[in-house]
Design an enzyme around this catalytic site. Sequence first.
Site, PDB file in Angstrom:
ATOM      1  N   LYS A 110      21.557  38.657  -9.093  1.00 51.49           N
ATOM      2  CA  LYS A 110      21.199  37.631 -10.083  1.00 51.49           C
ATOM      3  C   LYS A 110      19.744  37.805 -10.508  1.00 51.49           C
ATOM      4  O   LYS A 110      19.416  37.688 -11.687  1.00 51.49           O
ATOM      5  CB  LYS A 110      21.455  36.232  -9.528  1.00 51.49           C
ATOM      6  CG  LYS A 110      22.952  36.043  -9.318  1.00 51.49           C
ATOM      7  CD  LYS A 110      23.410  34.616  -9.341  1.00 51.49           C
ATOM      8  CE  LYS A 110      24.925  34.564  -9.461  1.00 51.49           C
ATOM      9  NZ  LYS A 110      25.605  34.094  -8.279  1.00 51.49           N
ATOM     10  N   LYS A 189      33.067  45.388 -12.450  1.00 51.95           N
ATOM     11  CA  LYS A 189      33.852  44.327 -11.812  1.00 51.95           C
ATOM     12  C   LYS A 189      34.085  43.189 -12.820  1.00 51.95           C
ATOM     13  O   LYS A 189      33.160  42.813 -13.539  1.00 51.95           O
ATOM     14  CB  LYS A 189      33.053  43.788 -10.614  1.00 51.95           C
ATOM     15  CG  LYS A 189      33.708  42.623  -9.894  1.00 51.95           C
ATOM     16  CD  LYS A 189      32.726  41.891  -8.984  1.00 51.95           C
ATOM     17  CE  LYS A 189      32.392  40.514  -9.530  1.00 51.95           C
ATOM     18  NZ  LYS A 189      32.995  39.375  -8.874  1.00 51.95           N
ATOM     19  N   LYS A 192      32.858  36.393 -14.680  1.00 49.09           N
ATOM     20  CA  LYS A 192      32.461  35.451 -15.727  1.00 49.09           C
ATOM     21  C   LYS A 192      31.085  35.809 -16.269  1.00 49.09           C
ATOM     22  O   LYS A 192      30.826  35.707 -17.452  1.00 49.09           O
ATOM     23  CB  LYS A 192      32.367  34.031 -15.135  1.00 49.09           C
ATOM     24  CG  LYS A 192      33.665  33.296 -15.087  1.00 49.09           C
ATOM     25  CD  LYS A 192      33.570  32.079 -14.160  1.00 49.09           C
ATOM     26  CE  LYS A 192      34.035  32.427 -12.769  1.00 49.09           C
ATOM     27  NZ  LYS A 192      34.026  31.343 -11.796  1.00 49.09           N
TER      28      LYS A 192
HETATM   29  P1  ADP Z   1      32.764  35.495 -11.020  1.00 50.58           P
HETATM   30  O1  ADP Z   1      32.213  36.825 -10.570  1.00 50.58           O
HETATM   31  O2  ADP Z   1      33.649  35.637 -12.197  1.00 50.58           O
HETATM   32  O3  ADP Z   1      31.678  34.456 -11.225  1.00 50.58           O
HETATM   33  P2  ADP Z   1      33.303  34.048  -8.605  1.00 50.58           P
HETATM   34  O4  ADP Z   1      32.064  34.589  -7.997  1.00 50.58           O
HETATM   35  O5  ADP Z   1      33.356  32.604  -9.016  1.00 50.58           O
HETATM   36  O6  ADP Z   1      33.700  34.964  -9.863  1.00 50.58           O
HETATM   37  O7  ADP Z   1      34.506  34.368  -7.621  1.00 50.58           O
HETATM   38  C1  ADP Z   1      35.524  33.493  -7.176  1.00 50.58           C
HETATM   39  C2  ADP Z   1      36.428  34.261  -6.229  1.00 50.58           C
HETATM   40  O8  ADP Z   1      37.111  35.302  -6.930  1.00 50.58           O
HETATM   41  C3  ADP Z   1      35.676  34.952  -5.096  1.00 50.58           C
HETATM   42  O9  ADP Z   1      36.457  34.933  -3.921  1.00 50.58           O
HETATM   43  C4  ADP Z   1      35.511  36.358  -5.595  1.00 50.58           C
HETATM   44  O10 ADP Z   1      35.346  37.282  -4.559  1.00 50.58           O
HETATM   45  C5  ADP Z   1      36.803  36.572  -6.353  1.00 50.58           C
HETATM   46  N1  ADP Z   1      36.597  37.533  -7.444  1.00 50.58           N
HETATM   47  C6  ADP Z   1      35.796  37.372  -8.521  1.00 50.58           C
HETATM   48  N2  ADP Z   1      35.847  38.443  -9.343  1.00 50.58           N
HETATM   49  C7  ADP Z   1      36.707  39.315  -8.768  1.00 50.58           C
HETATM   50  C8  ADP Z   1      37.187  40.614  -9.118  1.00 50.58           C
HETATM   51  N3  ADP Z   1      36.818  41.206 -10.239  1.00 50.58           N
HETATM   52  N4  ADP Z   1      38.050  41.210  -8.279  1.00 50.58           N
HETATM   53  C9  ADP Z   1      38.457  40.607  -7.134  1.00 50.58           C
HETATM   54  N5  ADP Z   1      38.044  39.387  -6.743  1.00 50.58           N
HETATM   55  C10 ADP Z   1      37.186  38.726  -7.539  1.00 50.58           C
END
Ligand code: ADP
Length: 321
Positions: A110, A189, A192
Amino acid sequence: MRILSGIQPSGALHIGNYFGMMLPAIELQERGEALYFIANYHSMTSLFDAEQRRKNSMDVALDFLACGLDPKKAIFWKQSDVPEVTELAWLLTTLTPMGLLERCHSYKDKLAHGISPNHGLFAYPVLMAADILIFDSNIVPVGRDQKQHVEVTRDIAIKFNQQYGDTFVIPEPQIREEVAAVPGLDGQKMSKSYGNTIEIFGEEKPTRKKVMSIVMDSRTPQEPKPDAEKNIVVQLLKHVAPPEVARDIEERLRAGGLGYGDLKKNLFEYYWNYFAPMRVRRAELASNLDYVQQVLREGADRAGAVARQVLTRAKCAAGLD
Ligand code: ADP
Ligand code: TRP
């Protein structure tokens, strides 16, 4: 066995969230006592619009229930309705070395993306540790990016147990390798924060457009593609199409003769059909918000009862009784 996981209400959920965390969590609700929550305290570290948080929290509740979270099997609540976690977080924070938090990849990422950090963002893994430890959780299903946070939780719990006597259960992360990092539209990856997502419940036209605009290389349809397994569309297709269909499409791409346009059309159709029954269920739930509120209220009552017991145990151990 206690299984616990949380998800932030920081924006529309995407298929990376679904395959990485929600589906494993939904499957695990058959295997033990499952506790899942909407991490609205965590979202305060990066989302500063109150109305948006309120709306996103309801959306996450609808999404998770529509995707198969069963309130008869799993306890489901909003994090701030069990505020005991913030008190436990304070106890834990005093045993958390600064260096442990400074090493966290998610914090460093971040910073690297130019976010000016607040104290909450830095201390985020301590609140996450409190979420996990306050329920005596054994297993934490998450995507790969959260693994380090569960390791931090383990370190803090071990330190507390050494300092104040055996208090906390030491949890294990559970990460499914095949879905540990679902790729996004640009090959990074899916996240959001990278704007490269396919939403679980996106609208048909804009989502089709997004899928059709995934950038491919300039090889002609006829050319064989010996690297077909690396193609982002093929990788995504493997999640939403039956295995034999995904294998067949991959082989046709490898052999030559299948154009990228047709490949992407296939992805969209399988994606759309995969989530079709959940879309119907979501619409039903959206017209019955009182029911959803009631599920979250009852979840908070049940989760609160467990949390209070463990918090009392920890306060006693630390001489705060
Ligand atoms: P983002 O990266 O979109 O902000 P979050 O950090 O809110 O997503 O993640 C919520 C859950 O979804 C976590 O357990 C995270 O490890 C999983 N997750 C997020 N993006 C992925 C991805 N591309 N592949 C697999 N798991 C993911
Ligand atoms: N940090 C997690 C994420 O961004 C959400 C979360 C908060 C969580 N507390 C948790 C996940 C406890 C598992 C266990 O995805």
